[in-house]
Design a protein around this motif. Structure first.
Motif, mmCIF file in Angstrom:
data_model
loop_
_atom_site.group_PDB
_atom_site.id
_atom_site.type_symbol
_atom_site.label_atom_id
_atom_site.label_comp_id
_atom_site.label_asym_id
_atom_site.label_seq_id
_atom_site.Cartn_x
_atom_site.Cartn_y
_atom_site.Cartn_z
ATOM 1 N N GLU A 67 -13.436 46.024 17.722
ATOM 2 C CA GLU A 67 -12.823 45.069 18.644
ATOM 3 C C GLU A 67 -11.300 45.216 18.653
ATOM 4 O O GLU A 67 -10.668 45.138 19.706
ATOM 5 C CB GLU A 67 -13.220 43.634 18.278
ATOM 6 C CG GLU A 67 -14.687 43.320 18.495
ATOM 7 C CD GLU A 67 -15.112 43.387 19.945
ATOM 8 O OE1 GLU A 67 -14.286 43.137 20.851
ATOM 9 O OE2 GLU A 67 -16.292 43.704 20.187
ATOM 10 N N GLY A 68 -10.706 45.432 17.470
ATOM 11 C CA GLY A 68 -9.261 45.628 17.388
ATOM 12 C C GLY A 68 -8.809 46.871 18.146
ATOM 13 O O GLY A 68 -7.815 46.839 18.879
ATOM 14 N N LYS A 69 -9.522 47.952 17.987
ATOM 15 C CA LYS A 69 -9.179 49.200 18.697
ATOM 16 C C LYS A 69 -9.395 49.055 20.195
ATOM 17 O O LYS A 69 -8.627 49.590 20.996
ATOM 18 C CB LYS A 69 -10.005 50.364 18.150
ATOM 19 C CG LYS A 69 -9.571 50.743 16.745
ATOM 20 C CD LYS A 69 -10.444 51.841 16.177
ATOM 21 C CE LYS A 69 -10.007 52.139 14.739
ATOM 22 N NZ LYS A 69 -10.848 53.144 14.107
ATOM 23 N N ARG A 70 -10.437 48.330 20.580
ATOM 24 C CA ARG A 70 -10.714 48.112 21.999
ATOM 25 C C ARG A 70 -9.588 47.302 22.646
ATOM 26 O O ARG A 70 -9.162 47.581 23.769
ATOM 27 C CB ARG A 70 -12.042 47.396 22.177
ATOM 28 C CG ARG A 70 -12.478 47.328 23.635
ATOM 29 C CD ARG A 70 -13.818 46.729 23.758
ATOM 30 N NE ARG A 70 -13.693 45.291 23.500
ATOM 31 C CZ ARG A 70 -14.587 44.398 23.862
ATOM 32 N NH1 ARG A 70 -15.717 44.788 24.442
ATOM 33 N NH2 ARG A 70 -14.408 43.119 23.632
ATOM 34 N N GLU A 71 -9.087 46.304 21.907
ATOM 35 C CA GLU A 71 -7.968 45.476 22.404
ATOM 36 C C GLU A 71 -6.738 46.333 22.617
ATOM 37 O O GLU A 71 -5.992 46.148 23.588
ATOM 38 C CB GLU A 71 -7.657 44.356 21.405
ATOM 39 C CG GLU A 71 -8.734 43.288 21.307
ATOM 40 C CD GLU A 71 -8.736 42.371 22.516
ATOM 41 O OE1 GLU A 71 -7.668 42.079 23.072
ATOM 42 O OE2 GLU A 71 -9.854 41.951 22.895
ATOM 43 N N MET A 80 -20.636 44.950 5.999
ATOM 44 C CA MET A 80 -20.195 46.223 6.557
ATOM 45 C C MET A 80 -20.233 46.197 8.083
ATOM 46 O O MET A 80 -19.294 46.648 8.744
ATOM 47 C CB MET A 80 -21.076 47.357 6.039
ATOM 48 C CG MET A 80 -20.613 48.729 6.475
ATOM 49 S SD MET A 80 -21.628 49.969 5.684
ATOM 50 C CE MET A 80 -22.133 50.894 7.098
ATOM 51 N N ILE A 81 -21.283 45.652 8.650
ATOM 52 C CA ILE A 81 -21.399 45.559 10.108
ATOM 53 C C ILE A 81 -20.289 44.679 10.675
ATOM 54 O O ILE A 81 -19.675 45.020 11.696
ATOM 55 C CB ILE A 81 -22.793 45.035 10.513
ATOM 56 C CG1 ILE A 81 -23.846 46.102 10.230
ATOM 57 C CG2 ILE A 81 -22.817 44.621 11.988
ATOM 58 C CD1 ILE A 81 -25.275 45.624 10.381
ATOM 59 N N GLN A 82 -20.003 43.553 10.011
ATOM 60 C CA GLN A 82 -18.930 42.674 10.473
ATOM 61 C C GLN A 82 -17.584 43.397 10.438
ATOM 62 O O GLN A 82 -16.793 43.295 11.376
ATOM 63 C CB GLN A 82 -18.863 41.413 9.621
ATOM 64 C CG GLN A 82 -19.982 40.442 9.897
ATOM 65 C CD GLN A 82 -19.963 39.244 8.959
ATOM 66 O OE1 GLN A 82 -19.427 39.296 7.866
ATOM 67 N NE2 GLN A 82 -20.601 38.161 9.390
ATOM 68 N N SER A 83 -17.333 44.132 9.374
ATOM 69 C CA SER A 83 -16.074 44.863 9.240
ATOM 70 C C SER A 83 -15.932 45.920 10.335
ATOM 71 O O SER A 83 -14.878 46.042 10.967
ATOM 72 C CB SER A 83 -16.006 45.520 7.861
ATOM 73 O OG SER A 83 -14.871 46.334 7.759
ATOM 74 N N LEU A 84 -16.983 46.681 10.563
ATOM 75 C CA LEU A 84 -16.943 47.717 11.595
ATOM 76 C C LEU A 84 -16.791 47.113 12.989
ATOM 77 O O LEU A 84 -16.095 47.666 13.838
ATOM 78 C CB LEU A 84 -18.188 48.595 11.519
ATOM 79 C CG LEU A 84 -18.293 49.490 10.285
ATOM 80 C CD1 LEU A 84 -19.672 50.146 10.217
ATOM 81 C CD2 LEU A 84 -17.192 50.535 10.275
#
Length: 109
Positions: A102-106, A93-97
């Motif tokens: 990171e995707g949204k930050r990019e 779950m932590i990896q997914s979040l």
């Protein structure tokens, strides 16, 4: 001290690995009494996973040595197995979040 507040401690000096290995009957999911004895081994690496694991079952505390095979009540083995399963689920779950963040930050950069 009342009887309800007393806790008995048992030190198990024979246990090893991040994953718990239990008897075949636990793996197959057969219903068996929680006080049947099963063999487990807890991971030992000499660094992060070096301290004994403490588990409480029905008011009795068990201190399980890492790096050795030990016999413990089936209920203790199930508690450890459930804890390992939850740790793995939490890690996923932590990896997914983190990946979502990171995707949204990019996208915002």
């Amino acid at each position: 001290m009342s009887k309800e507040n007393m806790v008995e401690e048992t030190v198990v000096e024979d246990a090893t690995a991040e994953e718990t290995k239990t008897s075949k009957s636990v793996k197959k999911g057969k219903a068996a009494p929680a006080n049947d004895m099963v063999e487990i081994e807890l991971f030992y690496d000499g660094e992060k996973y070096k301290d004994p694991v403490q588990v409480g079952l029905n008011g009795k505390m068990y201190q399980i040595q890492r790096g050795k095979k030990v016999m413990v009540p089936r209920g203790v083995a199930e508690i450890i197995a459930n804890s390992i399963k939850q740790d793995k689920s939490t890690k996923k779950m932590i990896q997914s979040l983190t990946e979502d963040f990171e995707g949204k930050r990019e996208q915002l950069s």
